[in-house]
Design a protein around this motif. Sequence first.
Motif, PDB file in Angstrom:
ATOM      1  N   CYS A   1      -2.805  -5.864  -3.436  1.00 47.22           N
ATOM      2  CA  CYS A   1      -2.371  -4.511  -3.766  1.00 47.22           C
ATOM      3  C   CYS A   1      -3.394  -3.884  -4.701  1.00 47.22           C
TER       4      CYS A   1
ATOM      5  N   ASP B   1       0.846  -1.188   0.000  1.00 45.98           N
ATOM      6  CA  ASP B   1       0.000   0.000   0.000  1.00 45.98           C
ATOM      7  C   ASP B   1       0.887   1.247   0.000  1.00 45.98           C
ATOM      8  N   ASN B   2       0.841   1.980  -1.119  1.00 46.72           N
ATOM      9  CA  ASN B   2       1.634   3.210  -1.247  1.00 46.72           C
ATOM     10  C   ASN B   2       3.113   2.993  -0.952  1.00 46.72           C
TER      11      ASN B   2
END
Length: 239
Positions: A189, A20-21
């Motif tokens: 993701c 995540d990011n």
Amino acid sequence: MSALTVSLSSIALAYEIELDNGSYSWNRWSDRPSQSLPSDVGKAAFDKAMDPTHVAFEHVGLDMTGTLTVDQDGPERLFELLGRVDALADAYPTVPLFGYVSSRQGDATVLLARVEKSPKGCGRLFQIELRRDAKGLPLAGKLHPSLGLSSAVATKSGLRLGLTKGEVKAVLGWPHHEEPDSLRYGATCKVFLSREEVLARGYPEKYVRKGQLIYRTIIITFTDGLADSIFVKHRITWD
């Protein structure tokens, strides 16, 4: 209970590496906080679980040279290699389940596959379960006999029935969850598929902007120390 059935009932019990990011975390179950992972450890585990060779099942078909690939092939490829059959009647009619059992002498291998429905009928296989036999399977008596199926079926990465835990770990890395009779791996993701890919899957162009969540699940179960089932799921969620 079949891993196929368990996986569809809920993803709340998922064990996975989440990207995540740019940050990686290890999610073990829904009622415990995620554990942040160092970027090198997280990336290695995520990439290992998401390896595309895990979703390609080789040595399928009469001459054992065919490949079934989750998230790439549709039902027609399944039928070409193992025979055309009707979907089995189970608790999830919106995601058709097809089941086969080897008709080769002395071979009881089972393959179960589910197909994701799409708005324009472009559904693809999103999960395959390979089993040593149909023991304990509720729909065992309704499986289609097929000469195209045998115990030789294995993933391109080397997962096959009969492996030990150590051999599975050599392919998949450290387990995201381990029990005496099972190993679980997962990854998730968010991605943005190309316009061409979104349309090819039968979805409207708006999903190019919205993005999609992709999650991968791999579950290996063991009896007497040897793998007796291999479950692989690669699914995209659109809303």
